[in-house]
Motif scaffolding. Sequence first.
Motif, PDB file in Angstrom:
ATOM      1  N   ASN A 532      17.049  -4.716 -24.453  1.00 55.83           N
ATOM      2  CA  ASN A 532      18.061  -3.651 -24.540  1.00 55.83           C
ATOM      3  C   ASN A 532      17.551  -2.475 -25.360  1.00 55.83           C
ATOM      4  O   ASN A 532      17.768  -1.310 -25.007  1.00 55.83           O
ATOM      5  CB  ASN A 532      19.351  -4.174 -25.176  1.00 55.83           C
ATOM      6  N   TYR A 536      17.549   1.100 -23.798  1.00 54.92           N
ATOM      7  CA  TYR A 536      18.433   2.180 -24.237  1.00 54.92           C
ATOM      8  C   TYR A 536      17.814   3.054 -25.327  1.00 54.92           C
ATOM      9  O   TYR A 536      18.420   4.028 -25.754  1.00 54.92           O
ATOM     10  CB  TYR A 536      19.763   1.601 -24.736  1.00 54.92           C
ATOM     11  N   ARG A 578      30.186  -2.883 -20.069  1.00 58.68           N
ATOM     12  CA  ARG A 578      29.060  -1.978 -20.236  1.00 58.68           C
ATOM     13  C   ARG A 578      29.572  -0.661 -20.815  1.00 58.68           C
ATOM     14  O   ARG A 578      30.742  -0.331 -20.666  1.00 58.68           O
ATOM     15  CB  ARG A 578      28.391  -1.693 -18.887  1.00 58.68           C
ATOM     16  N   LEU A 592      24.540  -9.217 -23.519  1.00 65.12           N
ATOM     17  CA  LEU A 592      25.111  -9.377 -24.868  1.00 65.12           C
ATOM     18  C   LEU A 592      26.156 -10.494 -24.899  1.00 65.12           C
ATOM     19  O   LEU A 592      26.317 -11.166 -25.913  1.00 65.12           O
ATOM     20  CB  LEU A 592      25.743  -8.066 -25.341  1.00 65.12           C
TER      21      LEU A 592
END
Length: 642
Positions: A532, A536, A578, A592
């Motif tokens: 992640n 991101y 999300r 997650l």
Amino acid sequence: MSDPLALLEGLFLHSPVPYAIFDREGHCRLSNPAYRAMFGSVPPPEYSLFRDELVAKMGLDLLLHRAFEGETVQTPTIWYDVKELQHIEVTQAHRIAISCTCFPLACDAGEVQYIALAYKDVTAELMAREAEHLERRRLYQLLTKAPLAIDLLRGQDLRFEFASPLLKRLLGGRELVGRRLLDAVPDIAPDLVTLCLNVMKTGERVVAREYALTIDYAGKGHVETRYWNLSHEPLFDEQGRVDGIVTFAFEVTEQVLARHAVEHQQRWLEAVLDLMPMPVVMAEPNTGVITFSNDAADRLYGGPMPTNVSASEYGEIFHVTDMQGRRLGPELLPSARAARGERLDGMEVMWHTKAGQFVLSICSEVLPAMHGHPEVTLLPFLDITRLKSVEQRLQDAIRVRDEFLSVASHELKTPLTVLGLRLQSFARAALADPDSDWAQRHARDVEGMLRQVMRLADLVNGLLDVSRIGTGRLNLEYEQVDLRALVQEVAARFQPEAERAECDVEVSGTDVIVGAWDRMRLEQVVTNLVSNALKYGAGHPVRVHVEVEEGRARLRVRDEGIGISAEAQARIFHKFERAVSERNYGGLGLGLYVTRTLVEAMEGVIHVDSALGAGATFTVELPLCPSGPVAVAIKAIKELAS
Ligand code: ADP
């Protein structure tokens, strides 16, 4: 024949009438035993009627002089106590009420020398009279002072014989006694007159509560209504015939008006509640008896709800079940529970009525007594029947979706694994002979395809994990793991991806952190967080830090990427949640969720610190040694091995 003097002496001595004979100086010359018995002593020689202060005070000396002038006189009744006399000293005496007859006795040369006093003891009579008088005075005071309007009407024409001062005042001070009711109070209500005449006719007492009497009370042209508690008592003559009525009237206007005001407020409130779409019921605290239900509640009931019925009967009247369909007895009904002081906060029940079957969410609140209203239990409830059926449909849809995902991911996994293995063998072949014509032409394509297949496999694995979590099939296998080494391995594996994302991955912290964890699952946690961070936080450094503190390992993955808003932080740990658009970032929103579930399964916690545009730091804390039964087993194995 006996001596007449002796006879007279006998008469004097034995007469029950007290006698005393006084000379002109007022000294007592003779008294009989009845006299002594009455006064308690005989007058001493120094006593004189004319020095007697009590005689003088009453003005009796004048009467005595008249007796000395030859007249027989009668004294009025007086209270007499010899002890009160100043000019003599007598200790043995009673206080008595007496009246005397004084008459002249022997005359000498036309002058009365002696008079005799015949006494009458009227103490008992006088006391009785005084007591009666006192009684009457008290009664009169009571009648005049009591906050009661009282009148006595005599005869068929209802003539006032008595009217208490209060009644007179109420009627503007007009003259009543001696006048007929209809003359004195011409605008009196005809039915009140009829009522009085009925009492006269039947001789039966009539009581009227809160009788509204609308008349011109003060007689000044101002008609008003006042309320009275009335009691009409018949009076009987010696022959037992009714010849009058006593009326006791107690004014209750203030109380009645206050109650009316409260009743009006109540009706207004009920009208407001009737307009509300939410069903509301009011019940009496303690008893649970329903006192009001609004229109919305009545619609659910299929008609006006029975109110003011004994609470124990509600068990019969209301068919209420719990969500499993078990019928609730009267004690368990929401109104009864609320009446016992329980605070209901969304109690869910099924209500079976003439209008249908409803799922209700019931609350309760006790409204304390105020503004003249008594304490009341309020039961507002929501008809959540539709909500429940939508919820049920949603749950069914979720179950179908989960089943589909589970089946689909299982079905996808096999061909994907085969595909992956085939591609790996192609890649190995290309690596073994990189200069071959085939390797030159296809090696890069194979590598790309392998990456895509791995990504696909990751997604499928995520789905499989979700389905395992959903069905409780997430089994952990604890073993001794070095977190630092594991993080290092993951970082190394991510090296090519980090390069593609132009991220520097830096690992720091404690060198060795050994704990009991499920290696594969812990690796999955680190992998998800690092992947992640790269996804991101592309183009920025990613820092992974590990440390240990008070028996807990801490893993921190920090990036400097797009960050997460506060609103999204609360939900991203849930399934399919999300905070980014699909167009910009691919993903299912499961990573997650799976990560949190795994961390919690190992008795740890995970949280995020972030702000939009300011990067994100995910922190995982795990106990080095979980406390559950599995951990106990690990400890035992370790001890055996050492
Ligand atoms: P996915 O990444 O597949 O969408 P995740 O469950 O891993 O699913 O993440 C859920 C959401 O949390 C992501 O869609 C993203 O919006 C947000 N998120 C997760 N990690 C980060 C991060 N490091 N920086 C910013 N947003 C993140």
